[in-house]
Motif scaffolding. Structure first.
Motif, PDB file in Angstrom:
ATOM      1  N   CYS A 182       0.817  -1.223   0.000  1.00  0.00           N
ATOM      2  CA  CYS A 182       0.000   0.000   0.000  1.00  0.00           C
ATOM      3  C   CYS A 182       0.844   1.263   0.000  1.00  0.00           C
ATOM      4  CB  CYS A 182      -0.944  -0.010   1.208  1.00  0.00           C
ATOM      5  SG  CYS A 182      -2.255  -1.240   1.078  1.00  0.00           S
ATOM      6  N   TYR A 186       0.394   3.843  -2.993  1.00  0.00           N
ATOM      7  CA  TYR A 186       0.059   5.242  -2.694  1.00  0.00           C
ATOM      8  C   TYR A 186       1.079   6.193  -3.320  1.00  0.00           C
ATOM      9  CZ  TYR A 186      -0.435   9.675  -0.339  1.00  0.00           C
ATOM     10  OH  TYR A 186      -0.564  11.021  -0.110  1.00  0.00           O
ATOM     11  N   TYR A 191      -4.399   4.945  -5.995  1.00  0.00           N
ATOM     12  CA  TYR A 191      -5.139   5.065  -4.738  1.00  0.00           C
ATOM     13  C   TYR A 191      -6.221   3.995  -4.574  1.00  0.00           C
ATOM     14  CZ  TYR A 191      -2.823   9.604  -4.871  1.00  0.00           C
ATOM     15  OH  TYR A 191      -1.886  10.603  -4.947  1.00  0.00           O
ATOM     16  N   ALA A 194      -4.490   0.817  -3.475  1.00  0.00           N
ATOM     17  CA  ALA A 194      -4.034   0.957  -2.094  1.00  0.00           C
ATOM     18  C   ALA A 194      -5.205   0.881  -1.126  1.00  0.00           C
ATOM     19  CB  ALA A 194      -3.284   2.276  -1.922  1.00  0.00           C
ATOM     20  N   TYR A 221       0.033   6.156   6.582  1.00  0.00           N
ATOM     21  CA  TYR A 221      -0.319   5.871   5.192  1.00  0.00           C
ATOM     22  C   TYR A 221      -1.801   5.552   5.047  1.00  0.00           C
ATOM     23  CZ  TYR A 221       4.506   6.217   3.749  1.00  0.00           C
ATOM     24  OH  TYR A 221       5.766   6.710   3.482  1.00  0.00           O
ATOM     25  N   ILE A 225      -4.079   7.589   2.358  1.00  0.00           N
ATOM     26  CA  ILE A 225      -4.888   6.857   1.376  1.00  0.00           C
ATOM     27  C   ILE A 225      -6.353   7.262   1.495  1.00  0.00           C
ATOM     28  CG2 ILE A 225      -5.757   4.556   0.763  1.00  0.00           C
ATOM     29  CD1 ILE A 225      -2.881   3.536   1.636  1.00  0.00           C
TER      30      ILE A 225
END
Length: 349
Positions: A182, A186, A191, A194, A221, A225
């Motif tokens: 992910c 990202y 996106y 992710a 993260y 996201i």
């Protein structure tokens, strides 16, 4: 009484206290474990004690770079004395820390490949799987292309998908592989991919009642996201999720400021922007970039610079060029050559 094994018992207790978020208690027991390890000269227990402490409480409270060198010592000493299992635990923890704080990727890739070969020689299947997932993440940042004519890119993508599927029966392995996947998705702006994998991880975390925090990086993260998805659709779904993740990162700042202060600035900037607070968002982007530079997280300084470039581009401000150029330079400095090239091709210059 006190014996050589006492240092490992104290280290394990430190880890248990950490899981219950008793940070001060965990630190005290960790420091006592290290003191006993030195006083008793219990060298055969060094790899285990180092793996538990330097990948545990000390990585939560101190800059990841400080733990990295000692984890590598734990790997080297473990190989010398024959504690193969904990030698490789130290090595993987060192690699993960280096990836998270933005160590030079081309050097990291070489170290991972050399260590992975030693894992194969010693039949360390679970460690090989974790190492491979991280190696894929590093390789994509350095080399990866989504050009359909690129055999290298397709091979990496197919192997990664296969290994993610096989890892589902092992929570820690799957969570680790998901997080690395992910992060890279990202960074390359994928996106939806992710977000899908992040939601899969959330479901698995509920099933196992476990999480993999990575010193605040996982929530960092996750928040980024969620904000990226909020800009696309279902704002009412994604913004609350982003704010929830940001609140978790704020908790890490209380005891790990050097690892997380800059993260909070960037998350604040992103949430302010998606909610339409342009003026405050602008200053937070700059604060994030400055704080990341001060802490030495070149990778997250690059991400913050790119997000600032996106911010100014959305608002028709020519300052976007400055931030995009800065981001490209920082990605290049990190060793993420494929990402630097991707940014060059996908943004105005």
């Amino acid at each position: 009484g006190i014996c050589d094994e006492s240092c490992t018992a104290l280290a394990d207790c430190s880890y248990l206290l950490l899981q219950s978020m008793d940070i001060d208690g965990s630190k005290r027991l960790a420091e006592l474990a290290l003191l006993l390890l030195e006083k008793l000269q219990a060298k055969k227990y060094l790899p285990r004690v180092y793996a538990v402490i330097y990948a545990g409480i000390f990585s939560w409270c101190y800059h990841l770079k400080l733990s990295d060198k000692l984890l590598w010592q734990g790997y080297q000493d473990g190989m010398l004395i024959g504690d193969i299992e904990f030698a490789f635990v130290n090595a993987i923890s060192s690699f993960q820390n280096r990836f998270l704080y933005g160590a030079q990727l081309t050097l990291l890739e070489k170290d991972i490949e050399l260590c992975r070969k030693r894992m194969v020689e010693n039949g360390q299947a679970p460690h090989i799987a974790i190492c491979s997932a991280l190696q894929h993440a590093v390789s994509k940042l350095v080399y990866f292309t989504r050009d359909p004519l690129s055999k290298t890119g397709n091979i990496i993508h197919e192997k990664e998908a296969s290994e993610l599927s096989l890892a589902r029966n092992n929570f820690m392995l799957y969570a680790s592989a998901c997080i690395h996947f992910c992060i890279v998705e990202y960074i390359f702006g994928n996106y939806d991919s992710a977000a899908n994998k992040t939601q899969e991880r959330w479901i698995m975390e509920k099933e196992y009642s476990r999480t993999s925090k990575y010193y605040g990086s996982t929530d960092f993260y996750d928040c980024l996201i969620c904000v990226a998805m909020a800009r696309k659709s279902e704002k009412e779904k994604w913004v609350p999720l982003a704010k929830s993740a940001r609140s978790k990162v704020k908790e890490f700042v209380k005891f790990g400021e050097s690892n997380c202060a800059h993260k909070c600035f960037l998350l604040q900037a992103e949430i302010l922007d998606v909610e339409g607070n342009v003026e405050d968002a602008s200053s937070c982007y700059d604060a994030a970039i400055d704080a990341a530079e001060k802490s030495g997280f070149v990778n997250e300084q690059a991400i913050a610079s790119e997000r600032a470039g996106d911010f100014y581009l959305r608002h028709g401000d020519t300052r976007s060029f400055h931030y995009y150029n800065k981001a490209r330079d920082l990605y290049h400095q990190w060793g993420a050559l494929a990402k630097a090239d991707h940014l060059y091709k996908s943004t105005p210059s």
